[in-house]
Design a protein around this motif. Structure first.
Motif: not given
Length: 299
Positions: A126-131, A167-171, A174-178, A193-201
């Motif tokens: 359910g989660a990726l490693d650094d590689d 989730t927001r940290p995963q998003i 992605l954005l920081d690394g692309t 919202a399903y992943g616990g984040g807030d779209a407006a923020t």
């Protein structure tokens, strides 16, 4: 004035696959989409609508429809080094069709994810490693560069439940690394919202990286059950997780305000997950949803 262009997509008619007898036939989808008043659409899974550009353009034109973006759906292995060549080849098909019908955005949906939508079984960790993250970021960059340079199409990466960017940290990772020159975010208000984040923020924090929006809501009671019972997203959808506005979360007027405050023209595409669904159900929901969102300021 900021233009928020409202549209919809096959997903809102119960379409998840290129071909499935439980899905609304494509001619009926286009007829009903135009019939409830939409002008813009996203193409949905490649092969659901006609893939010959001339035929597709004709089918759309006679219904007064225009294309907001293409959809790359069903190939999620950007984190696996050996799969990039095939993903690129298949995405090129979508990009060519997208450009041919006048659109400039391609939404990459990383599904299937790491779980089976029907059984809930875990197909991968359910989660990726650094590689895995390094491969995902490099592949996403390379894909975005190829689409821009070869087709003039922009990659809109769609974060998704039961995927490695949910989730927001995963998003943010992605954005920081692309590279912003080649990769934007397709913000999905319901999946966030399903992943616990807030779209407006997220819109306020990353205004220059949100390039496209899928707008929908989630039923908080179903989301809570999915978390408590460890359900896969497909199982939650079958229970009605993706609900008709304004019954769920997030609060859509705050999302609309955030989009207007950032001052950028944006496609806002309704994407209510309803697979499988009775063929008579989507059109009335689409009409009510369009009326509600228009009233809230998306025109």
């Amino acid at each position: 004035m900021t233009r928020l262009r409202l549209g919809s997509c096959p997903d809102s008619w119960g379409v998840w696959f290129a071909d499935d007898p439980r899905q609304t036939p494509w001619e009926r989808f286009l007829d009903e989409l135009a019939g409830v008043g939409y002008e813009w659409l996203e193409l949905g899974p490649y092969g659901y609508l006609p893939t010959d550009p001339a035929r597709l353009a004709d089918e759309l034109a006679r219904r007064g429809l225009r294309v907001a973006g293409g959809t790359m759906h069903g190939w999620s292995g950007l984190h696996r080094p050996g799969e990039f060549a095939e993903i690129l080849a298949r995405t090129r098909l979508v990009a060519a069709l997208t450009a041919a019908v006048g659109a400039r955005d391609l939404v990459f949906v990383p599904v299937p994810g790491y779980r089976d939508d029907v059984t809930g079984a875990y197909l991968e960790p359910g989660a990726l490693d650094d590689d895995g993250w390094r491969t995902l970021l490099r592949s996403t960059n390379d894909l975005g560069r190829a689409l821009a340079e070869e087709y003039g199409v922009r990659l809109q990466f769609h974060h998704h439940a039961d995927s490695y960017v949910e989730t927001r940290p995963q998003i943010d990772r992605l954005l920081d690394g692309t590279d912003p020159a080649f990769v934007s975010l397709c913000l999905d208000t319901g999946h966030l919202a399903y992943g616990g984040g807030d779209a407006a923020t997220l819109i306020a924090d990353r205004p220059d990286r949100v390039g496209y929006v899928h707008i929908k809501q989630m039923d908080p009671a179903v989301v809570a059950r999915a978390r408590a019972d460890d359900l896969a997203f497909g199982q939650a959808v079958a229970l009605g997780a993706s609900c008709e506005p304004p019954a769920g979360e997030p609060d859509l007027p705050t999302v609309v305000k955030a989009l207007r405050d950032r001052g950028a023209d944006t496609f806002v595409i309704v994407e209510q997950d309803m697979y499988p669904v009775d063929f008579d159900k989507p059109a009335p929901i689409a009409a009510r949803t369009r009326a509600y969102l228009t009233k809230e300021g998306i025109a």
